[in-house]
Motif scaffolding. Structure first.
Motif, short mmCIF file in Angstrom:
data_model
loop_
_atom_site.label_atom_id
_atom_site.label_comp_id
_atom_site.label_asym_id
_atom_site.label_seq_id
_atom_site.Cartn_x
_atom_site.Cartn_y
_atom_site.Cartn_z
N VAL A 95 0.86 -1.20 0.00
CA VAL A 95 0.00 0.00 0.00
C VAL A 95 0.89 1.24 0.00
N VAL A 97 0.96 5.56 -1.43
CA VAL A 97 0.41 6.72 -2.14
C VAL A 97 1.51 7.77 -2.25
N GLY A 103 -3.71 12.16 1.89
CA GLY A 103 -4.68 12.89 2.70
C GLY A 103 -6.01 13.12 2.01
N GLY A 105 -7.96 10.47 0.76
CA GLY A 105 -8.78 9.27 0.77
C GLY A 105 -8.37 8.21 -0.25
N ARG A 108 -7.50 4.82 1.45
CA ARG A 108 -8.74 4.20 1.96
C ARG A 108 -9.47 3.50 0.82
N ASN A 133 4.03 2.93 12.46
CA ASN A 133 3.29 3.41 11.29
C ASN A 133 1.81 3.51 11.65
N HIS A 135 -0.41 5.71 11.01
CA HIS A 135 -1.32 6.14 9.96
C HIS A 135 -1.92 4.93 9.24
#
Ligand SMILES: CC(C)(COP(=O)(O)OP(=O)(O)OC[C@H]1O[C@@H](n2cnc3c(N)ncnc32)[C@H](O)[C@@H]1OP(=O)(O)O)[C@@H](O)C(=O)NCCC(=O)NCCS
Length: 173
Positions: A95, A97, A103, A105, A108, A133, A135
């Motif tokens: 995973v 980004v 931030g 989405g 998600r 981690n 977050h």
């Protein structure tokens, strides 16, 4: 949460033709967040592009990608364990980004796509999150993962030992 000024994104499963873009983002992720992943940039860079293409086309394994203006900015993978006695379990992996797109989405939605896909192929979806981690850990817990273990010294990154929290989402519940 979500940044209203951020561009909207499109989400889809990656195919063999996305191998180059996937490799570029994955290598950036492994370099930017070395303690978050089990693979190293050198190890990943050594994988032939044809192997990567085949991996993106090896159902039920899958990688989902998020695109902003046609550029791949986020990824999340699903891998089903092999073997008769293990194939009821799968793994959420990779995973990542791009920092400029965080931030809003994207992670998600990517993890939700993996969960949806995994629910059709396995009974249990596993994930490992490096201690610290928070977050990623809180995102996974918000999506239904529960802690089931603690892997002491799971990774060694530049001589530093890192523990992982082991999480799982049980689709039988
Ligand atoms: C973890 C990561 C994938 C999150 O990506 P993202 O697209 O910014 O995440 P999202 O915007 O979808 O946010 C997911 C949740 O995290 C929280 N969050 C978002 N930005 C945050 C921040 N800067 N700090 C703390 N929490 C944050 C939000 O509460 C959000 O929950 P919500 O949907 O209930 O509002 C990204 O930071 C990343 O690539 N990190 C490096 C690699 C990594 O750690 N991967 C996970 C390996 S297990």
């Amino acid at each position: 949460m979500g940044d209203p000024t951020m561009a909207s994104f499109q989400l889809r499963q990656l195919a063999a033709a996305d191998a180059e873009a996937f490799r570029e983002l994955r290598l950036a992720g492994l370099a930017n967040a070395p303690t978050a992943f089990g693979a190293s940039p050198a190890q990943e860079a050594a994988v032939p592009i044809d192997t990567l293409r085949a991996r993106l086309d090896a159902s039920p394994n899958a990688v989902f990608g998020a695109f902003v203006e046609g550029r791949l900015v986020g990824v999340a993978g699903f891998f089903r364990h092999e073997g008769e006695k293990h194939r009821h379990r799968g793994v959420l992996w990779g995973v990542y980004v791009d920092p400029a797109s965080r931030g809003g989405g994207i992670a998600r939605r990517l993890v939700e796509a993996v969960i949806d896909h995994a629910s059709r192929h396995v009974l249990i979806l596993e994930a490992a999150v490096s201690v610290g981690n928070e977050h990623a850990g809180s995102l996974y817990r918000a999506l239904g993962f529960e802690a089931y273990g603690h892997h002491v010294a799971a990774l060694m990154v530049e001589g530093e030992l890192i523990d992982e929290k082991l999480l799982r989402l049980d689709f039988r519940r």
